[in-house]
Write a protein that holds these residues in place. Structure first.
Motif, PDB file in Angstrom:
ATOM      1  N   ILE A 425       0.846  -1.071  -0.198  1.00  0.00           N
ATOM      2  CA  ILE A 425      -0.488   0.428  -0.270  1.00  0.00           C
ATOM      3  C   ILE A 425       0.617   1.239   0.119  1.00  0.00           C
ATOM      4  N   PHE A 426       2.246   0.955   1.127  1.00  0.00           N
ATOM      5  CA  PHE A 426       2.855   2.348   0.771  1.00  0.00           C
ATOM      6  C   PHE A 426       3.199   2.703  -0.465  1.00  0.00           C
ATOM      7  N   ALA A 427       4.011   1.471  -1.387  1.00  0.00           N
ATOM      8  CA  ALA A 427       4.336   2.080  -2.190  1.00  0.00           C
ATOM      9  C   ALA A 427       3.539   2.525  -3.280  1.00  0.00           C
ATOM     10  N   GLU A 428       2.206   1.895  -3.666  1.00  0.00           N
ATOM     11  CA  GLU A 428       1.562   2.365  -4.350  1.00  0.00           C
ATOM     12  C   GLU A 428       1.527   4.141  -4.329  1.00  0.00           C
ATOM     13  N   ILE A 429       0.809   3.783  -2.971  1.00  0.00           N
ATOM     14  CA  ILE A 429       0.730   5.362  -2.359  1.00  0.00           C
ATOM     15  C   ILE A 429       1.868   6.517  -2.417  1.00  0.00           C
ATOM     16  N   SER A 430       2.877   5.474  -2.830  1.00  0.00           N
ATOM     17  CA  SER A 430       3.841   7.097  -2.827  1.00  0.00           C
ATOM     18  C   SER A 430       3.936   6.649  -4.555  1.00  0.00           C
ATOM     19  N   ALA A 431       4.371   6.365  -5.189  1.00  0.00           N
ATOM     20  CA  ALA A 431       4.106   5.993  -6.535  1.00  0.00           C
ATOM     21  C   ALA A 431       3.084   7.217  -7.170  1.00  0.00           C
ATOM     22  N   MET A 432       1.732   6.886  -6.296  1.00  0.00           N
ATOM     23  CA  MET A 432       1.027   7.859  -6.806  1.00  0.00           C
ATOM     24  C   MET A 432       1.388   9.838  -6.183  1.00  0.00           C
ATOM     25  N   ILE A 433       2.104   9.855  -5.419  1.00  0.00           N
ATOM     26  CA  ILE A 433       2.114  11.411  -5.047  1.00  0.00           C
ATOM     27  C   ILE A 433       3.034  12.011  -6.245  1.00  0.00           C
ATOM     28  N   GLU A 434       4.210  10.778  -5.938  1.00  0.00           N
ATOM     29  CA  GLU A 434       5.511  11.555  -6.859  1.00  0.00           C
ATOM     30  C   GLU A 434       5.072  11.072  -8.578  1.00  0.00           C
ATOM     31  N   GLU A 435       4.453  10.237  -8.855  1.00  0.00           N
ATOM     32  CA  GLU A 435       4.087  11.108 -10.014  1.00  0.00           C
ATOM     33  C   GLU A 435       3.247  12.267 -10.135  1.00  0.00           C
ATOM     34  N   GLY A 436       2.601  12.034  -9.456  1.00  0.00           N
ATOM     35  CA  GLY A 436       1.305  13.584  -9.980  1.00  0.00           C
ATOM     36  C   GLY A 436       1.954  14.356  -9.606  1.00  0.00           C
ATOM     37  N   ARG A 437       3.168  14.796  -8.197  1.00  0.00           N
ATOM     38  CA  ARG A 437       3.983  16.176  -8.125  1.00  0.00           C
ATOM     39  C   ARG A 437       5.240  16.251  -8.761  1.00  0.00           C
ATOM     40  N   GLY A 438       5.233  14.893  -9.625  1.00  0.00           N
ATOM     41  CA  GLY A 438       6.553  15.034 -10.609  1.00  0.00           C
ATOM     42  C   GLY A 438       7.871  15.641  -9.970  1.00  0.00           C
ATOM     43  N   GLY A 439       8.346  16.293 -10.142  1.00  0.00           N
ATOM     44  CA  GLY A 439       9.462  17.171 -10.280  1.00  0.00           C
ATOM     45  C   GLY A 439       9.421  18.584  -9.048  1.00  0.00           C
ATOM     46  N   LYS A 440       8.075  18.245  -8.342  1.00  0.00           N
ATOM     47  CA  LYS A 440       8.125  19.460  -7.481  1.00  0.00           C
ATOM     48  C   LYS A 440       8.757  19.363  -5.995  1.00  0.00           C
ATOM     49  N   LEU A 441       8.404  17.537  -5.889  1.00  0.00           N
ATOM     50  CA  LEU A 441       9.123  17.617  -4.827  1.00  0.00           C
ATOM     51  C   LEU A 441      10.299  17.928  -4.226  1.00  0.00           C
TER      52      LEU A 441
END
Length: 528
Positions: A425-441
């Protein structure tokens, strides 16, 4: 000769006909009056007033009032001291024949309802370029008569222009006599501006019509000439519709829809069935309702994007993933998605981060950015104190359903199972956030979680978790600056007049909801 040329030019350059009289074309507010079967097409809903005039002025005692819905209409026509009534009903779409509509009407004068006359009507639109209508008067009497209408749209090969040019021909058959046709031309070269014309071959008279539409209101006038092409009489009308028209002034363009997404997302809405009625117990939306709304807004050229203000909702991870796919499809059409929160965290932030073009937060707010965990109670010690022995029968250590009663702590096998689940679940959530925020993080999701469980608005902006810090009443101006004067619309309605003529043939798919627990039910051994 000059007058004939002028009339011909007006007919060729006609820009639509709002007050159409062809029984094959009319499906607007005049449907109850012209062809009741056309009410089933869905464009007739609303209230209309028609007044009449001649060269001496407006008739005060000659007018019509029309009230109609999809399947029921009423027409009151006042002529001097007499009231002519029509009840148009049972205008139903025939499910056995696609694009085929049936209608009935009952006409009576003054209070003599029982002495009225029955008419039957049909409308058939097999394709987007062909429409056929027919009306039978006194069908079961010796003096039965019939009206027939035929219409074509020659620009059917172009979806944007198909409805803008329509040719029609209407005729009547009465006691072995076939009346010469009335030829019509209607076009709509510009949205919301309609002018039309007709030529009665039998009487050699001409009719001209002009109308405009603004959102839910249409108005216009139409006039007839005699055989000498002199003005004879005319009518004017105002129609208020439940549906929206194409308008030459677009009041709805560049909209950001303030979409309300709160409460629980359901597969099916929970409700209590009482007899034939179902009382819904929650205000939440179903997953299919949200996806349907997104598909509608995706295809609406007036919608530039969606704004979510305090979109705090509950949904399972699988539902959020399906919603994410639907939002990405929405964004593929060039639409934008913007979120505003007072404060946010957990799965709501993860979902917003995965789809948002912009995330704004209140200056006093923050982002709750914790990891995920699972807790399980164990009551074996309590049961032991009460003198209750628990025997947990299991095939192996990973069968942990009964551990709550047989153990006083989490076993290694149970911990391993939960850890495996949480890692996924954590890997899925992390991937969602990092894919959505892109290079902003500025850092990875895991690093940000480990660094701090809660981020203030300023710190969240610095780390790239959000895109701006504003108060809620500043959101409109912020969107106006960033997206070229886009405006937020709190109430979205997409109930447009139909401009196509036919429903395409589609395969039917049965949808069965299986929600909740599965029970073994009752049965008898050896019997099915």
């Amino acid at each position: 000769m000059k007058r004939k040329i002028t009339i011909l030019v007006l007919l060729v350059l006609a820009i639509g006909l709002n007050a159409q009289t062809s029984i094959a074309v009319t499906d607007d507010f005049l449907a109850p009056k012209i062809n009741p079967a056309a009410m089933g097409f869905g464009n007739a809903n609303g209230f209309s007033f028609i007044g009449n005039y001649d060269e001496d002025g407006i008739y005060e005692d000659w007018y019509s009032v029309i009230i109609s819905s999809d399947n029921l209409g009423y027409v009151l026509e006042r002529k001097g001291e007499n009231d002519h009534h029509r009840l148009a009903l049972c205008s139903l779409k025939n499910e056995l024949a696609r694009n085929f509509y049936l209608g009935l009407s009952w006409d009576w004068k003054n209070k003599h309802f029982k002495d009225g006359n029955l008419q039957e009507s049909i409308l058939y639109r097999p394709t987007d370029f062909l429409s056929v209508g027919a009306i039978a008067y006194d069908l079961f009497e010796d003096g039965a008569s019939y009206d027939f209408g035929f219409a074509v749209r020659p620009l059917f090969f172009n979806n944007d222009w198909a409805h803008r040019v329509t040719f029609s021909a209407d005729t009547s058959y009465d006691r072995d006599d076939l009346i010469k046709p009335v030829l019509g031309l209607q076009t709509e070269l510009f949205d919301g501006i309609r002018l039309g014309g007709s030529y009665d071959v039998d009487s050699e008279s001409v009719g001209l019509n002009f109308g405009i539409t603004l959102e839910n209101v249409s108005t216009g006038t139409f006039a007839d000439t005699d055989e000498d092409k002199e003005f004879q009489a005319g009518s004017y009308y105002v129609n208020i519709s439940e549906k929206t028209f194409k308008s030459f002034i677009n009041f709805r363009k560049n909209q950001f829809i303030d979409y309300k997404l709160k409460g629980q997302v359901f597969e099916t809405k929970p409700g209590q069935k009482i007899g034939p009625f179902t009382i819904f117990m929650s205000k939440g939306k179903t997953l299919s309702e949200i996806i349907e709304d997104l598909n509608t807004m995706k295809d609406d050229k007036n919608v530039s994007g969606i704004v979510f203000q305090q979109a705090i909702f509950s949904a399972r991870l699988a539902q959020r993933e399906e919603l994410r796919d639907a939002f990405m499809d929405f964004k593929s059409a060039g639409k934008k998605v913007v979120f505003y929160f007072e404060e946010v965290g957990g799965s709501n932030y993860a979902f917003a981060a995965s789809i948002a073009d912009e995330i704004y937060i209140n200056p006093a707010g923050g982002v709750d950015f914790k990891g995920i965990s699972v807790n399980s109670p164990y009551i074996n010690s309590l049961l032991d104190t009460l003198g209750i022995d628990v025997i947990n029968l299991r095939s192996h250590d990973y069968k942990t359903a009964g551990n709550m009663f047989s153990e006083d702590h989490m076993t290694d096998a149970e911990r391993e199972s939960y850890q495996y689940l949480l890692d996924g679940i954590f890997a899925e959530i992390s991937a969602m956030i990092e894919e959505g925020r892109g290079g902003k993080l500025k850092n990875s999701v895991e690093e940000l979680i480990n660094e701090s469980p809660i981020w203030t608005a300023e710190a969240a902006l610095e780390k790239g978790l959000i895109d701006g810090i504003i108060f809620q009443d500043e959101l409109q101006s912020k969107l106006g600056e960033k997206y070229e004067n886009k405006k937020i619309t709190e109430k979205y309605t997409h109930n447009e007049i139909r401009y196509d003529w036919s429903d395409s043939k589609t395969e039917k798919v049965a949808l069965i909801y299986a929600v909740g627990s599965i029970h073994s039910g009752k049965g008898v051994n050896g019997k099915s």
